[in-house]
Design a protein around this motif. Structure first.
Motif, PDB file in Angstrom:
ATOM      1  N   ALA A   1      18.801  46.593 -26.606  1.00 27.40           N
ATOM      2  CA  ALA A   1      19.376  45.590 -25.696  1.00 27.40           C
ATOM      3  C   ALA A   1      20.718  45.299 -25.743  1.00 27.40           C
ATOM      4  O   ALA A   1      21.662  45.349 -24.644  1.00 27.40           O
ATOM      5  CB  ALA A   1      18.507  44.225 -25.437  1.00 27.40           C
ATOM      6  N   GLU A   2      21.227  45.064 -26.840  1.00 25.15           N
ATOM      7  CA  GLU A   2      22.742  44.711 -27.010  1.00 25.15           C
ATOM      8  C   GLU A   2      23.587  45.699 -27.247  1.00 25.15           C
ATOM      9  O   GLU A   2      24.905  45.654 -27.413  1.00 25.15           O
ATOM     10  CB  GLU A   2      22.879  43.494 -28.216  1.00 25.15           C
ATOM     11  N   SER A   3      23.274  46.759 -27.171  1.00 22.68           N
ATOM     12  CA  SER A   3      23.898  48.187 -27.969  1.00 22.68           C
ATOM     13  C   SER A   3      25.098  48.277 -26.925  1.00 22.68           C
ATOM     14  O   SER A   3      26.231  48.668 -27.273  1.00 22.68           O
ATOM     15  CB  SER A   3      23.281  49.456 -27.586  1.00 22.68           C
ATOM     16  N   LEU A   4      25.274  48.054 -25.561  1.00 21.05           N
ATOM     17  CA  LEU A   4      26.342  48.302 -24.363  1.00 21.05           C
ATOM     18  C   LEU A   4      26.602  47.111 -23.871  1.00 21.05           C
ATOM     19  O   LEU A   4      27.523  47.280 -22.740  1.00 21.05           O
ATOM     20  CB  LEU A   4      25.742  49.438 -23.585  1.00 21.05           C
ATOM     21  N   HIS A   5      26.334  46.058 -24.247  1.00 23.58           N
ATOM     22  CA  HIS A   5      26.572  44.733 -23.375  1.00 23.58           C
ATOM     23  C   HIS A   5      28.046  44.463 -23.303  1.00 23.58           C
ATOM     24  O   HIS A   5      28.412  43.577 -22.524  1.00 23.58           O
ATOM     25  CB  HIS A   5      26.017  43.539 -24.176  1.00 23.58           C
ATOM     26  N   SER A   6      29.166  44.832 -24.324  1.00 18.43           N
ATOM     27  CA  SER A   6      30.470  44.709 -24.140  1.00 18.43           C
ATOM     28  C   SER A   6      31.183  45.441 -23.014  1.00 18.43           C
ATOM     29  O   SER A   6      32.326  45.408 -22.985  1.00 18.43           O
ATOM     30  CB  SER A   6      30.899  44.938 -25.262  1.00 18.43           C
ATOM     31  N   LEU A   7      30.558  46.567 -22.703  1.00 20.02           N
ATOM     32  CA  LEU A   7      31.106  47.558 -22.112  1.00 20.02           C
ATOM     33  C   LEU A   7      31.109  47.295 -20.396  1.00 20.02           C
ATOM     34  O   LEU A   7      30.246  47.848 -19.640  1.00 20.02           O
ATOM     35  CB  LEU A   7      30.477  49.043 -22.026  1.00 20.02           C
ATOM     36  N   HIS A   8      31.693  46.197 -19.956  1.00 22.39           N
ATOM     37  CA  HIS A   8      31.583  45.842 -18.573  1.00 22.39           C
ATOM     38  C   HIS A   8      32.461  46.486 -17.615  1.00 22.39           C
ATOM     39  O   HIS A   8      31.997  46.600 -16.511  1.00 22.39           O
ATOM     40  CB  HIS A   8      32.231  44.155 -18.715  1.00 22.39           C
ATOM     41  N   ALA A   9      33.345  47.364 -18.046  1.00 19.54           N
ATOM     42  CA  ALA A   9      34.182  48.240 -17.222  1.00 19.54           C
ATOM     43  C   ALA A   9      33.377  49.609 -17.166  1.00 19.54           C
ATOM     44  O   ALA A   9      33.901  50.445 -16.310  1.00 19.54           O
ATOM     45  CB  ALA A   9      35.523  48.286 -17.637  1.00 19.54           C
ATOM     46  N   LEU A  10      32.336  49.872 -17.774  1.00 19.21           N
ATOM     47  CA  LEU A  10      31.819  51.217 -18.024  1.00 19.21           C
ATOM     48  C   LEU A  10      31.224  51.709 -16.546  1.00 19.21           C
ATOM     49  O   LEU A  10      30.661  51.297 -15.888  1.00 19.21           O
ATOM     50  CB  LEU A  10      30.734  51.144 -18.989  1.00 19.21           C
ATOM     51  N   GLU A  11      31.742  52.983 -16.305  1.00 20.83           N
ATOM     52  CA  GLU A  11      31.318  53.800 -15.149  1.00 20.83           C
ATOM     53  C   GLU A  11      30.578  54.969 -15.110  1.00 20.83           C
ATOM     54  O   GLU A  11      29.627  55.498 -14.476  1.00 20.83           O
ATOM     55  CB  GLU A  11      32.743  54.230 -14.367  1.00 20.83           C
ATOM     56  N   ARG A  12      30.789  55.731 -16.523  1.00 21.80           N
ATOM     57  CA  ARG A  12      30.299  56.786 -16.709  1.00 21.80           C
ATOM     58  C   ARG A  12      29.531  56.822 -18.108  1.00 21.80           C
ATOM     59  O   ARG A  12      30.225  56.749 -19.069  1.00 21.80           O
ATOM     60  CB  ARG A  12      30.933  58.190 -16.708  1.00 21.80           C
ATOM     61  N   LEU A  13      28.183  57.013 -18.081  1.00 23.40           N
ATOM     62  CA  LEU A  13      27.459  56.873 -19.361  1.00 23.40           C
ATOM     63  C   LEU A  13      26.660  58.172 -19.742  1.00 23.40           C
ATOM     64  O   LEU A  13      25.804  58.532 -18.925  1.00 23.40           O
ATOM     65  CB  LEU A  13      26.877  55.724 -19.714  1.00 23.40           C
ATOM     66  N   HIS A  14      27.167  58.848 -20.685  1.00 21.52           N
ATOM     67  CA  HIS A  14      26.425  60.007 -21.082  1.00 21.52           C
ATOM     68  C   HIS A  14      25.565  59.936 -22.334  1.00 21.52           C
ATOM     69  O   HIS A  14      26.103  59.665 -23.529  1.00 21.52           O
ATOM     70  CB  HIS A  14      27.421  61.348 -21.513  1.00 21.52           C
TER      71      HIS A  14
END
Length: 327
Positions: free
Chosen positions: A191-204
């Protein structure tokens, strides 16, 4: 002659007087009014091409050579460097102070080297926007590679041997827009792995070993437009895992182990969902997917894997009776 032409002649004359139009052996240099690009693609190159490299070089590419080391002293001779591309060489380590003095460097590409570990603060000394570490031998990622106020917008760690999401490092990357973790050994997305990436648009995250996604794995990534999850081991998805991703345009779930989707899984705003090459079992439990496929204008064409009577039939073309649904 206009002012631009006069400026160009003046700069060329100045560069010529100061030897700035020189170029290293085995390299090609392109001289612009405000930029100098050096490209060194010779496989026979085994040393950093210091001799003849213009001090005002802004872009340096050394690719597919026998180069095994680069020092801070060597790079320090080109303080105006903005882009450093070093793909396909033999680099197995980097100096901790490698980028010291490179106050204009925004891109470094280290694709296809032999990097296994990197020292602390290795990327501290330059205002990086783009960092590419694709196709190396990294088994872990350390938070101390980058400063807490990092301006990084693109991070590519694909093609390594990572078993865990590098959460500690990602916490420093609040401006990150593209993250590529494909072709690693990732198994779980917490759950918390990507929580800091508020600007993320593309995730591979494609081509890993993911067998589960926490229901809140993407809950803080509300700017996502493209999400790549193909070639994993996902056999089920929470109905809410993609909820809140109102900007999501493209979702790839192909080549997983999905047999059906829980009602509500796919948001209505997604214009393209790739669902092919899953073992879809076509019975009443697939009603939600069947309806969703018939309501989308742009859609791949997933097919039934079972039961045998419906094998290889397009799901969207099935009749209610074939699925065992009441009229």
């Amino acid at each position: 002659m206009d002012s631009r032409g006069l400026l160009a002649l003046t700069l060329i004359f100045w560069y010529g007087c100061h030897g700035a139009l020189s170029c290293p052996v085995r390299c090609t240099c392109h001289f612009g009014i405000q930029s100098v690009e050096a490209v060194c693609p010779d496989a026979a190159l085994s040393r950093y091409p210091s001799d003849g490299l213009p001090g005002n070089t802004t872009s340096l590419t050394i690719q597919f050579t026998n180069l095994s080391s680069v020092s801070a002293h060597e790079l320090g001779a080109t303080t105006l460097l903005q882009e450093l591309h070093l793909p396909g060489n033999r680099l197995s380590s980097l100096q901790a102070d490698l980028l010291t003095g490179l106050h204009h460097l925004h891109t470094i590409d280290l694709t296809g080297n032999q990097l296994q570990e990197l020292p602390a603060r290795v990327f501290y000394h330059a205002p990086l926007l783009n960092l590419v570490l694709k196709d190396n031998w990294l088994t872990s990622v350390n938070a101390d590679w980058l400063p807490a106020n990092s301006s990084l917008t693109w991070l590519d760690l694909s093609g390594n041997k990572l078993r865990k999401i590098p959460s500690a490092l990602l916490q420093k990357l609040s401006r990150l827009e593209t993250l590529d973790l494909s072709q690693n050994l990732l198994e779980v997305l917490l759950a918390e792995s990507l929580h800091s990436l508020h600007a993320l648009e593309r995730l591979h995250l494609d081509d890993n070993r993911l067998h589960s996604l926490d229901a809140k794995a993407f809950s803080h990534n509300t700017n996502l437009t493209h999400l790549f999850l193909q070639k994993n081991k996902l056999s089920s998805l929470s109905a809410t895992v993609f909820h809140g991703l109102d900007r999501l345009q493209y979702l790839d779930l192909s080549e997983n182990h999905l047999t059906f989707l829980t009602p509500g899984t796919l948001g209505l705003g997604i214009s393209w969902v790739e669902l092919t090459f899953n073992p879809w079992h076509c019975d009443a439990k697939i009603e939600y997917l069947w309806k969703r496929l018939n309501n989308m204008e742009v859609q791949s064409e997933p097919r039934c894997a079972s039961p045998e009577a419906l094998k290889d039939k397009a799901i969207a073309a099935l009749m209610r009776k074939e699925l065992g649904l009441a009229d």
